[in-house]
Scaffold this motif. Sequence first.
Motif, PDB file in Angstrom:
ATOM      1  N   ALA A  57       0.844  -1.194   0.000  1.00  0.00           N
ATOM      2  CA  ALA A  57       0.000   0.000   0.000  1.00  0.00           C
ATOM      3  C   ALA A  57       0.876   1.239   0.000  1.00  0.00           C
ATOM      4  O   ALA A  57       2.056   1.182   0.350  1.00  0.00           O
ATOM      5  CB  ALA A  57      -0.909   0.000   1.226  1.00  0.00           C
ATOM      6  N   SER A  68      -4.110   0.511  -1.842  1.00  0.00           N
ATOM      7  CA  SER A  68      -3.454  -0.789  -1.738  1.00  0.00           C
ATOM      8  C   SER A  68      -3.610  -1.508  -3.071  1.00  0.00           C
ATOM      9  O   SER A  68      -4.453  -1.154  -3.896  1.00  0.00           O
ATOM     10  CB  SER A  68      -4.060  -1.619  -0.597  1.00  0.00           C
ATOM     11  OG  SER A  68      -5.417  -1.874  -0.845  1.00  0.00           O
ATOM     12  N   THR A  95       0.960  -2.768   5.504  1.00  0.00           N
ATOM     13  CA  THR A  95      -0.427  -2.455   5.129  1.00  0.00           C
ATOM     14  C   THR A  95      -1.231  -2.052   6.365  1.00  0.00           C
ATOM     15  O   THR A  95      -2.458  -2.118   6.363  1.00  0.00           O
ATOM     16  CB  THR A  95      -1.096  -3.655   4.425  1.00  0.00           C
ATOM     17  OG1 THR A  95      -1.062  -4.781   5.300  1.00  0.00           O
ATOM     18  CG2 THR A  95      -0.424  -3.968   3.101  1.00  0.00           C
TER      19      THR A  95
END
Length: 140
Positions: A57, A68, A95
């Motif tokens: 991401a 992402s 992420t």
Amino acid sequence: MSGTPPTRRTVLRGVALAGTAGIGIAACSPGGSSAPTAAPTAPVDLGKADEVPVGGAKLYQNENVVVSRPSADKYAAFSTICTHRQCPITMLEGTELTCPCHGSKFDATTGKVLHDPATVPLAKLSVEVKNGKIVAGPAA
């Protein structure tokens, strides 16, 4: 009430508590930053699509967006305005997004809450790739 005036100690304690409450309110507010504190209200061009790694991401702080990329041809985008107290999220590790105001954590691939105090997921945004560039926001 008996009608007797408050003591000096009572008055000073009230002033001290009022000042402390003001500091607490200021600490919880997202102000003091030059960054915008709202999600995009129109589609925004975020740059080259290949800047978002497959399986990862990228945080776009100035636009309050995270994008992402679960696979080579799929993208997901979310507002990075924390759903707890509307602070702009400024930290992305892998992420996982972390709000600097109170420590709420979110999954950048789904928008789901990973750690409270937030209880509501991040707002999902439309996202598409046009001419090799990512465009995200409402009606992108």
